[in-house]
Design an enzyme around this catalytic site. Sequence first.
Site, PDB file in Angstrom:
ATOM      1  N   ASP A 199      -1.145 -30.570 -82.391  1.00  0.00           N
ATOM      2  CA  ASP A 199       0.309 -30.644 -82.551  1.00  0.00           C
ATOM      3  C   ASP A 199       0.877 -30.993 -81.176  1.00  0.00           C
ATOM      4  O   ASP A 199       0.976 -30.121 -80.311  1.00  0.00           O
ATOM      5  CB  ASP A 199       0.860 -29.306 -83.048  1.00  0.00           C
ATOM      6  CG  ASP A 199       2.368 -29.328 -83.216  1.00  0.00           C
ATOM      7  OD1 ASP A 199       2.912 -30.372 -83.624  1.00  0.00           O
ATOM      8  OD2 ASP A 199       3.011 -28.298 -82.933  1.00  0.00           O
ATOM      9  N   GLU A 239      -0.608 -34.813 -85.413  1.00  0.00           N
ATOM     10  CA  GLU A 239       0.645 -34.956 -86.150  1.00  0.00           C
ATOM     11  C   GLU A 239       1.482 -36.037 -85.485  1.00  0.00           C
ATOM     12  O   GLU A 239       1.663 -36.038 -84.269  1.00  0.00           O
ATOM     13  CB  GLU A 239       1.424 -33.641 -86.160  1.00  0.00           C
ATOM     14  CG  GLU A 239       2.727 -33.739 -86.923  1.00  0.00           C
ATOM     15  CD  GLU A 239       3.478 -32.423 -87.013  1.00  0.00           C
ATOM     16  OE1 GLU A 239       4.629 -32.454 -87.458  1.00  0.00           O
ATOM     17  OE2 GLU A 239       2.918 -31.370 -86.637  1.00  0.00           O
ATOM     18  N   ASP A 250       2.845 -23.447 -82.769  1.00  0.00           N
ATOM     19  CA  ASP A 250       2.174 -24.688 -82.371  1.00  0.00           C
ATOM     20  C   ASP A 250       0.708 -24.682 -82.810  1.00  0.00           C
ATOM     21  O   ASP A 250       0.190 -25.695 -83.286  1.00  0.00           O
ATOM     22  CB  ASP A 250       2.270 -24.884 -80.855  1.00  0.00           C
ATOM     23  CG  ASP A 250       3.708 -24.981 -80.383  1.00  0.00           C
ATOM     24  OD1 ASP A 250       4.430 -25.868 -80.876  1.00  0.00           O
ATOM     25  OD2 ASP A 250       4.112 -24.169 -79.535  1.00  0.00           O
TER      26      ASP A 250
END
Length: 175
Positions: free
Chosen positions: A12, A72, A144
């Site tokens: 992430d 992502e 996260d």
Amino acid sequence: MMPPRLRILGIDPGLRNMGWGIVELLGSNLTYVASGVVHSDGKGELAHRLKDLHVGLAGVIDAYTPHEAAIEETFVNRDPQSTLKLGQARGIALVVPALADLAVAEYAANLIKKTVTGNGHAEKQQVAMMVKILLPKSDAGSADAVDALAVAITHAQLRRNPAALKSQAMIGQGR
């Protein structure tokens, strides 16, 4: 051909906090390996912050030896400066696994949410709850790290279905 045990690193991207999560896929079984966050000093110079992210993420790869990575895709912020800085952190998230000869996939946030929860517009709490259900041994303490595990879960689910994976962008050849 997929290795018998496929270890996947989910990332992430973030400039201050870059979440990471590692899962292992063996047949249809998905297991939690580790997760955490690589931090950079929010007040430091950009170059040094990016270096901290690079060194930290490279350390994760060295310690856990994943076979593939997934990231992502980031959204565009209203503030152009923030968007540029996040893009630079995203570059670190892409290049560090590539330097380790890992194949790197990218997934949109809505696809990750849909894969993990069944709803492409799920709230963060719903994603966190499903990550805990799918990976009961996970102890991701931060949002996260949870998001990174959701990315890894998504890649594992799509990895089981090669036709679905080919429709997603795979970058690099991997090991």
